[in-house]
Design a protein around this motif. Structure first.
Motif, PDB file in Angstrom:
ATOM      1  N   LEU A   1       0.863  -1.178   0.000  1.00  0.00           N
ATOM      2  CA  LEU A   1       0.000   0.000   0.000  1.00  0.00           C
ATOM      3  C   LEU A   1       0.902   1.230   0.000  1.00  0.00           C
ATOM      4  N   VAL A   2       0.734   2.085  -1.021  1.00  0.00           N
ATOM      5  CA  VAL A   2       1.550   3.287  -1.129  1.00  0.00           C
ATOM      6  C   VAL A   2       0.700   4.493  -0.729  1.00  0.00           C
ATOM      7  N   ASP A   3       1.156   5.235   0.262  1.00  0.00           N
ATOM      8  CA  ASP A   3       0.440   6.435   0.691  1.00  0.00           C
ATOM      9  C   ASP A   3       0.983   7.624  -0.097  1.00  0.00           C
ATOM     10  N   THR A   4       0.241   8.013  -1.149  1.00  0.00           N
ATOM     11  CA  THR A   4       0.758   9.059  -2.040  1.00  0.00           C
ATOM     12  C   THR A   4       0.742  10.423  -1.369  1.00  0.00           C
ATOM     13  N   THR A   5       0.021  10.571  -0.259  1.00  0.00           N
ATOM     14  CA  THR A   5       0.026  11.867   0.422  1.00  0.00           C
ATOM     15  C   THR A   5       1.377  12.103   1.096  1.00  0.00           C
ATOM     16  N   LYS A   6       2.127  11.024   1.349  1.00  0.00           N
ATOM     17  CA  LYS A   6       3.437  11.176   1.976  1.00  0.00           C
ATOM     18  C   LYS A   6       4.560  11.207   0.949  1.00  0.00           C
ATOM     19  N   CYS A   7       4.288  10.737  -0.271  1.00  0.00           N
ATOM     20  CA  CYS A   7       5.338  10.587  -1.279  1.00  0.00           C
ATOM     21  C   CYS A   7       5.732  11.950  -1.847  1.00  0.00           C
ATOM     22  N   LYS A   8       7.052  12.277  -1.768  1.00  0.00           N
ATOM     23  CA  LYS A   8       7.529  13.590  -2.206  1.00  0.00           C
ATOM     24  C   LYS A   8       7.992  13.538  -3.666  1.00  0.00           C
ATOM     25  N   SER A   9       7.623  14.571  -4.408  1.00  0.00           N
ATOM     26  CA  SER A   9       7.920  14.610  -5.827  1.00  0.00           C
ATOM     27  C   SER A   9       9.425  14.621  -6.114  1.00  0.00           C
ATOM     28  N   ASP A  10      10.194  15.287  -5.249  1.00  0.00           N
ATOM     29  CA  ASP A  10      11.627  15.416  -5.538  1.00  0.00           C
ATOM     30  C   ASP A  10      12.442  14.268  -4.938  1.00  0.00           C
TER      31      ASP A  10
ATOM     32  N   GLN B   1      -5.586  18.546 -13.462  1.00  0.00           N
ATOM     33  CA  GLN B   1      -5.513  19.649 -14.423  1.00  0.00           C
ATOM     34  C   GLN B   1      -6.208  20.907 -13.928  1.00  0.00           C
ATOM     35  N   ARG B   2      -7.352  20.766 -13.234  1.00  0.00           N
ATOM     36  CA  ARG B   2      -8.131  21.947 -12.880  1.00  0.00           C
ATOM     37  C   ARG B   2      -7.531  22.669 -11.667  1.00  0.00           C
ATOM     38  N   THR B   3      -7.149  21.870 -10.664  1.00  0.00           N
ATOM     39  CA  THR B   3      -6.682  22.501  -9.430  1.00  0.00           C
ATOM     40  C   THR B   3      -5.166  22.656  -9.387  1.00  0.00           C
ATOM     41  N   GLY B   4      -4.464  21.906 -10.235  1.00  0.00           N
ATOM     42  CA  GLY B   4      -3.008  21.954 -10.192  1.00  0.00           C
ATOM     43  C   GLY B   4      -2.429  21.146  -9.033  1.00  0.00           C
ATOM     44  N   LYS B   5      -3.282  20.421  -8.314  1.00  0.00           N
ATOM     45  CA  LYS B   5      -2.801  19.606  -7.189  1.00  0.00           C
ATOM     46  C   LYS B   5      -1.891  18.491  -7.698  1.00  0.00           C
ATOM     47  N   GLN B   6      -0.708  18.387  -7.084  1.00  0.00           N
ATOM     48  CA  GLN B   6       0.282  17.413  -7.544  1.00  0.00           C
ATOM     49  C   GLN B   6       0.321  16.180  -6.666  1.00  0.00           C
ATOM     50  N   HIS B   7       0.496  15.051  -7.292  1.00  0.00           N
ATOM     51  CA  HIS B   7       0.739  13.799  -6.576  1.00  0.00           C
ATOM     52  C   HIS B   7       1.987  13.170  -7.150  1.00  0.00           C
ATOM     53  N   SER B   8       2.733  12.506  -6.293  1.00  0.00           N
ATOM     54  CA  SER B   8       3.882  11.767  -6.775  1.00  0.00           C
ATOM     55  C   SER B   8       3.713  10.331  -6.303  1.00  0.00           C
TER      56      SER B   8
END
Lengths: 245, 138
Positions: A54-63, A99-106
């Motif tokens: 299970l991957v928690d994408t809210t914790k995953c950092k883009s960089d 696309q609409r909100t620009g919210k990013q997930h990694s």
């Protein structure tokens, strides 16, 4: 009627063992006798277990690339390749933008270890297979490198080795002409360890464990939080689930 | 009796000739045991005859069934049989290769593909990965 029969059997069995012990002549190989005497402790993959993540994408950092680096190190994906597009990728980082909100997930994307894996369906030699505990693997001893599985995989999770290698770690053989992909670090989990990516994630965003075991951390979490299977509409029943997308 | 003796004498005389003829064709494989004090997983005569079957059998059991800790293991062969000088079961030589897992094979004209994937050096550890390449993040 039963009792004498059993006795006779018991007697025969003892006689058999005696004979095996005594008459080991050169050239006659009593495999049973040999393995019974000094059989080492072995373990097998069990169908009672279903490995998952299970991957928690809210914790995953883009960089952050820690999972990719750890995977490359563990599985010695370190070779120089002439064409970078041909580089093996067992796990890769993906950025999603709403696309609409620009919210990013990694998130890390790798073999999803499907219950109904398309790569296994299309493999002409049976090299792509699913192990009893749900791992989807390539038996590279019989892989002919046709790459049908790479085409069939909806997650683009598989790579092909284009050039000869010399830098393999002994625990994870890899070689030219074969398809390969994430194994959940089979060489580690068979020893009771976590996959390298899971262990390396600085945010603790990856949770690995047995989906069939009600007491495992991952089974408990999956009961508490909403999780997503990527491309759930394909009904592949993935072993990797994502939270927060 | 005397006929038997003559036969034996003839044999004794002929043997060195056979050997010389064999040497003329190809040098006998030089088998160097790296760890002489230890025990192989089976007696040498059985190993010579059956090691390929053992390896193929175990390879399927490990790969398919996830069997770990079995008596037969290619990595274990390499760990115990790698040369003390080269650290490998292969010598890297083109002519008269004398690594443990290649001397006999060269003699018998057997070619293995195992080393395409399996590491022939004992205790090898890959260097740190090169910096994350372009394309690992789209």
């Amino acid at each position: 009627m039963n009792a004498p029969d059993n006795k006779r059997r018991a007697l025969l069995a003892t006689a058999g063992v005696g004979a095996a012990g005594l008459v080991v002549a050169p050239g006659i190989r009593l495999i049973e006798a040999a393995t019974a005497a000094d059989a080492p402790k072995t373990t097998l993959a069990s169908s009672k277990v279903r490995w998952g993540m299970l991957v928690d994408t809210t914790k995953c950092k883009s960089d952050c690339n820690a999972c990719v680096t750890a995977c490359n190190k563990e599985n010695s994906i370190v070779e120089e390749v002439a064409d970078p597009r041909q580089r093996s990728q067992w796990v890769r980082k993906i950025d999603l933008v709403e696309q609409r909100t620009g919210k990013q997930h990694s998130l890390p994307m790798m073999c999803q270890h499907c219950t109904n894996p398309p790569c296994v369906d299309v493999c002409p030699t049976g090299a792509s297979f699913k192990r009893a505990d749900g791992l989807v693997l390539v038996d590279r001893h019989i892989c002919i490198g046709c790459r049908y599985c790479m085409m069939a995989c909806p997650y683009k999770a598989r790579s092909f080795v284009h050039e000869p290698l010399t830098t393999q770690n002994p625990e994870m053989p890899r070689g030219v002409g074969c398809v390969e992909s994430c194994t959940f670090c089979v060489q580690r989990i068979d020893r009771g360890l976590q996959p390298a990516c899971t262990e390396a994630c600085p945010e603790g965003a990856m949770l690995f464990g047995d989906l069939n075991d009600d007491n495992s951390a991952i089974a408990k979490r999956l009961k508490e939080v909403a999780s997503t299977q990527v491309r759930a509409e394909l009904k592949l029943d993935t072993g990797v689930r994502y939270q927060g997308i | 009796m005397s006929r038997a003796l003559t036969f034996l004498a003839a044999l004794t005389l002929a043997l060195p000739l056979f050997n010389a003829a064999a040497a003329g064709e190809a040098a006998k494989p030089a088998i160097v045991i790296a760890n002489p004090g230890t025990q192989c997983i089976a007696p040498p005569e059985e190993m010579r005859r059956d090691h390929m079957e053992m390896l193929k059998h175990q390879r399927n059991r490990t790969m398919r069934l996830g069997e770990r800790g079995a008596k037969v293991s290619l990595n274990a062969c390499v760990d115990c049989h790698a040369s003390k000088t080269t650290g490998s079961v292969l010598s890297g030589k083109q002519s008269n290769p004398d690594g443990f897992c290649e001397a006999c094979h060269a003699f018998a004209a057997v070619k293995l593909d195992c080393w395409d994937c399996h590491q022939p050096k004992a205790g090898y550890k890959a260097a740190e990965a090169t910096p994350a390449p372009e394309g690992s993040k789209p």
